[in-house]
Design a protein around this motif. Sequence first.
Motif: not given
Lengths: 214, 473, 248
Positions: C42-45, C57-62, C75-88
């Motif tokens: 998810c690119a969080q790291i 570039s990772i977010a674009r792929n996702v 199955p993870s709050g932190s990965c999901l919040s990366m996608i849901k909250v931080h991608y925008p």
Amino acid sequence: MTDLMYLNSKQRTDILGDIKLTLDDLGLRKERKKNNLIDKNTASKDINIEKFKKCIIDASATISIVNSPDNISLEVKTFLHDKNISSPIAIIDPQLFDEIDGHGLNITNEYDRNDITVSMTKAWMAIEETGSLIMKSCPRNPTSLNFLPDYHIVILDRNSIVHNMNQVWKELRESKKSLPRTINIITGPSRTADIEHTIQLGAHGPRSLHVIVI
Amino acid sequence: MPNTNTEFKYKAREALKDEQLQQALVGVKQGLVNNRLDAIKVVPEFESFRNDAAAVKQHVLENLDLYLEEFEENAISSGAIVHWAKTAEDARQIILDICKQNNAKNIIKGKSMVSEEIRLNEALKNNGLDVVETDLGEYIVQLADEPPSHIIMPCIHKTLSQITQLFRKNHTDIHKADKNYSVADIVNEAREVMRRKFLSADIGIIGANFLIAETGSIVLVTNEGNGDLCSCLPKTQIITTSIEKVLPTLDDASLLLKVLARSATGQQITSYNTLLTGPKQDNDKDGPEEMHIVLVDNGRSKMLKTELREMLRCIRCGACLNHCPVYGSVGGHAYNSVYPGPMGSILSPAIEGLEKYYDLPNACTLNGRCESVCPVKIPLTKILRHLRNEQFKKRLNNKSTRFSLKLWSFFATRPKLYHRFNSLFINALNIYINILNRCSAIPVFSSWLKSRDFAPSQQKTFQQIWQSRKEND
Amino acid sequence: MKIGFFVTCLVDTLRPEIAIASIKLLEDANCDVHVPSQQTCCAQIAFNNGDLETSKSIARNVINVFEPFDYLVAPSGSCLSMIKVHYPELFKDEAKMLERANNLSEKSYEILTFLNDILDIKIKKRFPATVTYHDSCSGLRELGIKSQPRKLLSQIKDLKITEMHEPEVCCGFGGTFCVKYPEISTNIVTEKSNDIKNTGADILVGGDLGCLLNISGRCSRMNIPIKCFHTVELLAGIDDCLPIGKTK
């Protein structure tokens, strides 16, 4: 002094100029939004003296309610007797001094900041919400009388209690006089919790605060 | 360039070993956190107060110049003298000049984080002035020649017996060496010593919690009453404060006061909230003849330009420190800065540079508990991430971190390779663990394994398992 | 409904059981689950280490990979919040990508939130045990996950939930934090482990593998006899599954 003034005006221009530029360049200026929660209009509601009393006690102060100014002296006598104090009570407010004088209390109207153990002052207003006393400084009401003594006795007129702090500000604005040098909002005696989180009263200011409501 | 990078890590390690400190920190983690909870429990509108408080502070930032001008004008017409200081150095110079003009010798101080920030005490001392902190906690750290370790509880790291020893050394005239001192005894001794100082000081220096544009007043929030004594006894008063502390009206101050005390000490309101407007008035029996207000910028107008802007909403309540697991582990001194904890991890690099305070934005788990309690809702984790991004752009992080990130992103952007690498990695890991038991030789694993066990649960990655399931279907 | 399952790198490599359990629960609820092989991480790291270009570039792929699905579930709050909250946030200055990031954000769910709030599944299981639940920080504070796992767990017969002291306090994992500042991290996870021990529970459950690895690893080292599982493993039945951090 002129150098300093020059430097000061230059720094002032620098700082304010910088801020102006930033706010205008980045288009940050926005109108003020209304607060979601302005103090509900409590003006019509009666003051709940029991609530006020509870707040005073929660703040580690003591309170007694008397029916007439004539009863103040007796109340003060009891308070001082309980604390085992014989020092004179500093009362600078001449009106208050006259009221108390002649009732067998040891009082003085000398202001000697080096030697004040007990003081008695009049509160201008008070706030029901927090049990706070509002003290307004003036020649009759020196601020230091609220802080120098070990024991501070405050006389409060029941009719001057308002619901919240904003009503105090409103009163202040409506009085149309210029602001006094100091307004103290006092809630309980002086305290500290700096040492091992232990609350200790009487850090620098009064060790005890006694409110007499008329 | 001073390498505070290793310094934070070193000091943090020392702090973790300091048993007395660890004991004291329990009081922060339990005491102050619970105090706050109890205080807001009885105020159902507290969330709305936070929203309003954040909005007011944000509005001020968006019109900062206007409110500062309004404040200045009203302060001057009330008889105060307003000074502007671009840097810490400027602020020190202004204050030293005021001291000189007044032939001052003895100075008493109320608690002021701005004065700590501009390192005022040192400057006053170097110029031959006698300066005494009067807030009990500040006084104790002054005696110990240490910086405060918490912004509202300066000597939170000190135990009663350490404080007793300090008093024994410094109050030789009144301290009784054979006595077993209680907290009350210490407070009384400090009161006695301090009372003499209060009555003989030439200048009182205090901070301000808020500046009121509408009236040109300052608002001072304390519990001990020392700030008020500093303000009504000496004949000259200096207020050290900073430009972001201005509020439009008195009503805004009441709002901010509603959130400040509850967030800081968990009180509904502190013992003393004081509104000071100008110097003493005609026939007043006390109060200063001169009131100087020193408005310090020291990097703030620069912060306004950047993504750090919202940090300027901070009202210095300390709640973020109390709720931070890192602060709760290492205490304030490890940060090596006037401002520790989450707020300090932003302010310190903002004021003194990302290089000097490299570690601070990084030493954070980004758990967000700080911002969930912040009374003015500062997005602390967002700003900390922003600082990390600035550091990355300036290439400040160490080479091995950058290299690992690059290597990892190489794979992460190539799905096929990535999955192949993962299956190889998990295979290798299993071999290491099961056969050679040599995980500790791999850098990342060695710091993990120092205090934790580790074991992957399978020989295969999920993608491999899923692939074979699809083939079986 | 067509679901793109986002595995997360930790689950993929260190705990496939979590993905298996999640997919089982989804399929039991008649979801059509796909695991795109083009997904990586998810690119969080990178995001948390300040490397925004790599993150993008990772977010674009996702976004490319998961756009076709009705939902993205992880199955993870932190990965999901990366996608849901931080991608925008990442794409706030690129209008087109921002729109796509927002669209994906809207249909992205953390597994327990999805099972409870969207699918409203009923758990018909019996599992006699006392469990305690650790609220992982990103899930809790960025996504508001608090009641969902508890609601689902409480449907399991004979399962008792006993809350630890301060379940909302961080466990000290913090991604790379735990290896950059190992001593501080250890101090934090030690306190957490003691709080868990004091509940007397047999099992610790949580929603983020990072935290669970951290806590289980520390508890194991401290000889605290607690078994750690991801919530979905308990919900799907853990009869043939060893606790996290234990090997045969």
